[in-house]
Design a protein around this motif. Structure first.
Motif, PDB file in Angstrom:
ATOM      1  N   PHE A  92      31.560  47.445  40.904  1.00  0.00           N
ATOM      2  CA  PHE A  92      32.301  46.137  40.799  1.00  0.00           C
ATOM      3  C   PHE A  92      33.321  45.970  42.259  1.00  0.00           C
ATOM      4  CE2 PHE A  92      31.607  46.412  36.301  1.00  0.00           C
ATOM      5  CZ  PHE A  92      30.821  45.598  36.014  1.00  0.00           C
ATOM      6  N   LYS A  94      35.808  43.916  45.043  1.00  0.00           N
ATOM      7  CA  LYS A  94      36.776  42.760  45.400  1.00  0.00           C
ATOM      8  C   LYS A  94      36.689  42.403  46.838  1.00  0.00           C
ATOM      9  CE  LYS A  94      41.194  42.699  45.809  1.00  0.00           C
ATOM     10  NZ  LYS A  94      42.725  42.981  45.169  1.00  0.00           N
ATOM     11  N   LEU A 106      33.118  27.552  44.690  1.00  0.00           N
ATOM     12  CA  LEU A 106      32.144  27.546  43.826  1.00  0.00           C
ATOM     13  C   LEU A 106      30.844  27.747  44.420  1.00  0.00           C
ATOM     14  CD1 LEU A 106      30.844  26.708  40.909  1.00  0.00           C
ATOM     15  CD2 LEU A 106      30.675  24.384  41.545  1.00  0.00           C
ATOM     16  N   LEU A 119      26.086  39.864  42.337  1.00  0.00           N
ATOM     17  CA  LEU A 119      26.470  38.925  41.349  1.00  0.00           C
ATOM     18  C   LEU A 119      27.832  38.441  41.139  1.00  0.00           C
ATOM     19  CD1 LEU A 119      25.505  37.195  38.444  1.00  0.00           C
ATOM     20  CD2 LEU A 119      25.926  39.599  37.309  1.00  0.00           C
ATOM     21  N   SER A 120      28.227  37.407  41.536  1.00  0.00           N
ATOM     22  CA  SER A 120      29.808  37.103  41.508  1.00  0.00           C
ATOM     23  C   SER A 120      30.199  36.913  39.950  1.00  0.00           C
ATOM     24  CB  SER A 120      30.052  35.968  42.037  1.00  0.00           C
ATOM     25  OG  SER A 120      29.224  34.751  41.679  1.00  0.00           O
ATOM     26  N   ILE A 121      31.349  37.294  39.517  1.00  0.00           N
ATOM     27  CA  ILE A 121      31.581  37.526  38.053  1.00  0.00           C
ATOM     28  C   ILE A 121      33.154  36.833  38.106  1.00  0.00           C
ATOM     29  CG2 ILE A 121      32.823  38.866  36.375  1.00  0.00           C
ATOM     30  CD1 ILE A 121      30.876  40.991  37.252  1.00  0.00           C
ATOM     31  N   ASP A 122      33.986  36.655  38.828  1.00  0.00           N
ATOM     32  CA  ASP A 122      35.333  36.052  38.690  1.00  0.00           C
ATOM     33  C   ASP A 122      36.042  35.746  39.989  1.00  0.00           C
ATOM     34  OD1 ASP A 122      37.052  34.632  37.022  1.00  0.00           O
ATOM     35  OD2 ASP A 122      37.804  36.453  36.079  1.00  0.00           O
ATOM     36  N   ASP A 124      39.940  34.649  41.487  1.00  0.00           N
ATOM     37  CA  ASP A 124      41.202  34.635  41.178  1.00  0.00           C
ATOM     38  C   ASP A 124      41.995  34.268  42.407  1.00  0.00           C
ATOM     39  OD1 ASP A 124      43.529  34.966  39.906  1.00  0.00           O
ATOM     40  OD2 ASP A 124      43.911  37.169  40.558  1.00  0.00           O
ATOM     41  N   TYR A 129      35.415  38.706  42.409  1.00  0.00           N
ATOM     42  CA  TYR A 129      35.024  39.854  42.118  1.00  0.00           C
ATOM     43  C   TYR A 129      33.488  39.778  41.751  1.00  0.00           C
ATOM     44  CZ  TYR A 129      39.904  40.651  41.207  1.00  0.00           C
ATOM     45  OH  TYR A 129      41.237  40.973  41.531  1.00  0.00           O
ATOM     46  N   HIS A 131      29.932  42.104  41.379  1.00  0.00           N
ATOM     47  CA  HIS A 131      29.032  43.099  40.757  1.00  0.00           C
ATOM     48  C   HIS A 131      27.868  43.165  41.962  1.00  0.00           C
ATOM     49  CE1 HIS A 131      25.437  45.003  38.847  1.00  0.00           C
ATOM     50  NE2 HIS A 131      26.449  45.756  38.189  1.00  0.00           N
TER      51      HIS A 131
ATOM     52  N   GLN B  34      21.365  40.156  36.590  1.00  0.00           N
ATOM     53  CA  GLN B  34      21.185  39.726  37.923  1.00  0.00           C
ATOM     54  C   GLN B  34      19.484  39.590  38.169  1.00  0.00           C
ATOM     55  OE1 GLN B  34      21.840  41.704  41.227  1.00  0.00           O
ATOM     56  NE2 GLN B  34      24.109  42.383  40.884  1.00  0.00           N
ATOM     57  N   SER B  78      27.312  34.032  35.747  1.00  0.00           N
ATOM     58  CA  SER B  78      28.555  34.507  36.136  1.00  0.00           C
ATOM     59  C   SER B  78      29.580  34.563  34.860  1.00  0.00           C
ATOM     60  CB  SER B  78      29.430  33.780  36.962  1.00  0.00           C
ATOM     61  OG  SER B  78      28.952  33.808  38.127  1.00  0.00           O
ATOM     62  N   ALA B  81      28.419  37.588  32.653  1.00  0.00           N
ATOM     63  CA  ALA B  81      28.863  38.704  33.063  1.00  0.00           C
ATOM     64  C   ALA B  81      30.295  39.096  32.814  1.00  0.00           C
ATOM     65  CB  ALA B  81      28.619  38.739  34.748  1.00  0.00           C
ATOM     66  N   LYS B  82      30.927  37.878  32.998  1.00  0.00           N
ATOM     67  CA  LYS B  82      32.491  38.163  32.666  1.00  0.00           C
ATOM     68  C   LYS B  82      32.580  38.357  31.218  1.00  0.00           C
ATOM     69  CE  LYS B  82      36.677  35.520  33.513  1.00  0.00           C
ATOM     70  NZ  LYS B  82      37.534  34.388  33.728  1.00  0.00           N
ATOM     71  N   GLN B  96      32.174  52.292  41.363  1.00  0.00           N
ATOM     72  CA  GLN B  96      33.549  51.610  41.836  1.00  0.00           C
ATOM     73  C   GLN B  96      33.899  50.201  40.887  1.00  0.00           C
ATOM     74  OE1 GLN B  96      33.310  50.017  45.754  1.00  0.00           O
ATOM     75  NE2 GLN B  96      35.563  49.478  45.794  1.00  0.00           N
ATOM     76  N   ASP B  97      35.118  50.077  40.467  1.00  0.00           N
ATOM     77  CA  ASP B  97      35.352  49.011  39.412  1.00  0.00           C
ATOM     78  C   ASP B  97      36.762  48.325  40.080  1.00  0.00           C
ATOM     79  OD1 ASP B  97      35.790  47.574  37.468  1.00  0.00           O
ATOM     80  OD2 ASP B  97      35.662  48.858  35.896  1.00  0.00           O
ATOM     81  N   ASP B  98      36.583  47.352  40.853  1.00  0.00           N
ATOM     82  CA  ASP B  98      37.962  46.646  41.229  1.00  0.00           C
ATOM     83  C   ASP B  98      38.245  45.632  40.337  1.00  0.00           C
ATOM     84  OD1 ASP B  98      37.917  48.077  43.507  1.00  0.00           O
ATOM     85  OD2 ASP B  98      37.116  46.503  44.730  1.00  0.00           O
ATOM     86  N   LEU B  99      37.343  45.521  39.064  1.00  0.00           N
ATOM     87  CA  LEU B  99      37.544  44.196  38.251  1.00  0.00           C
ATOM     88  C   LEU B  99      38.559  44.822  37.192  1.00  0.00           C
ATOM     89  CD1 LEU B  99      36.414  41.446  37.992  1.00  0.00           C
ATOM     90  CD2 LEU B  99      34.809  42.370  36.443  1.00  0.00           C
ATOM     91  N   LEU B 102      41.895  42.902  37.153  1.00  0.00           N
ATOM     92  CA  LEU B 102      42.174  41.579  37.077  1.00  0.00           C
ATOM     93  C   LEU B 102      41.743  41.743  35.420  1.00  0.00           C
ATOM     94  CD1 LEU B 102      42.385  38.806  37.897  1.00  0.00           C
ATOM     95  CD2 LEU B 102      39.950  38.480  37.756  1.00  0.00           C
TER      96      LEU B 102
END
Lengths: 160, 111
Positions: A92, A94, A106, A119-122, A124, A129, A131, B34, B78, B81-82, B96-99, B102
């Motif tokens: 993931f 940023k 959007l 794949l966009s997840i969120d 902010d 963010y 994937h 995906q 999306s 996935a969230k 890597q995990d930037d999420l 948040l």
């Protein structure tokens, strides 16, 4: 200006879809009038004289690039699915976006979802963010260059 | 017209098949989402264009459906996935995990 433009677009799409009859014209104008009041008051957008140019950029630059990227994405999926050992390096990441406005963000997020391996997840604020199947860059700037810079450039012209 | 329509219908079917295979073969949920999203979006495009070729009077409606699918399909994935991330699921081979900054916190990375 805003009301007239919105009404014309709604009415034109109604007539195009329903066909040219007297009763359709009457119903279409009533429905369009109601929708115009609703949309113009509830949705935040601007109508100006640059709108046709921005629409042309959207249709003739954004849409072809988008369809090309979508086909690439599908070939990428096909390659990964059909290879015996699936090559993956997921994570993931940023990225920061320069686009302002909800609709611009959007559209960018949807474009990112339909481009190869992302794949966009969120969202902010200005941070998105995402994937990715294959993390290449080390810094947010590098990732941004790989993932979204192409669409940001085009959408920056379309949405001011 | 007939031939073009059939070609597009077959292409659309192939992409749906690909999406199904992707959902079967990918190793974790996010990669499945995906593969599914991309293949079904282009598959739907191709199917609908095929329908448009078969019935030219439907072309405007077909384009409207394509527009709605383009907007709604990625939003749906999306959201999925969230929700998957919030449920605490993490793939094993993440690099890597930037999420985490948040949405993380309620999970310590197990599973």
């Amino acid at each position: 200006m805003k009301y007239v433009a919105t009404f014309l677009v709604l009415f034109a799409s109604y007539v195009l879809l329903a066909g040219l009859h007297v009763q359709e014209l009457v119903v279409g104008s009533i429905v369009s009038l109601m929708l115009t009041v609703l949309i113009a008051n509830m949705v935040d957008y601007k109508v100006d004289f640059k709108l046709p140019i921005r629409l042309l950029v959207f249709i003739f630059v954004y849409v072809p690039v988008f369809v090309y990227q979508l086909v690439l994405a599908n070939l990428d999926v096909a390659r990964r699915v059909l290879s015996p050992k699936i090559p993956l390096n997921p994570g993931f990441v940023k990225i920061k976006t320069d686009l302002k406005g909800d609709f611009a963000k959007l559209t960018l997020a949807n474009s990112i979802t339909l481009t190869p391996g992302t794949l966009s997840i969120d969202v902010d604020g200005d941070d998105m963010y995402i994937h990715t199947v294959d993390v290449k860059g080390k810094s947010p700037e590098e990732n941004k260059k790989n993932i979204s810079s192409l669409f940001e450039k085009i959408l920056g012209v379309v949405f001011k | 017209m007939e031939i073009a329509s059939n070609v597009f219908l077959i292409i659309g079917g192939l992409f749906y098949l690909l999406g199904g295979l992707g959902i079967l073969r990918m190793p974790d949920t996010f990669n499945r989402i995906q593969a599914g999203t991309k293949a079904t979006t282009l598959g739907a495009f191709a199917l609908l264009i095929g329908v448009g070729f078969a019935n030219p009077e439907w072309v405007l409606k077909v384009f409207l459906i394509i527009l709605f699918i383009t907007v709604s399909n990625p939003i749906g994935s999306s959201a999925l996935a969230k929700a998957t991330y919030l449920s605490g699921y993490r793939p094993e081979n993440l690099v890597q995990d930037d999420l985490k900054e948040l949405l993380g916190g309620e999970d310590n990375g197990t599973n």
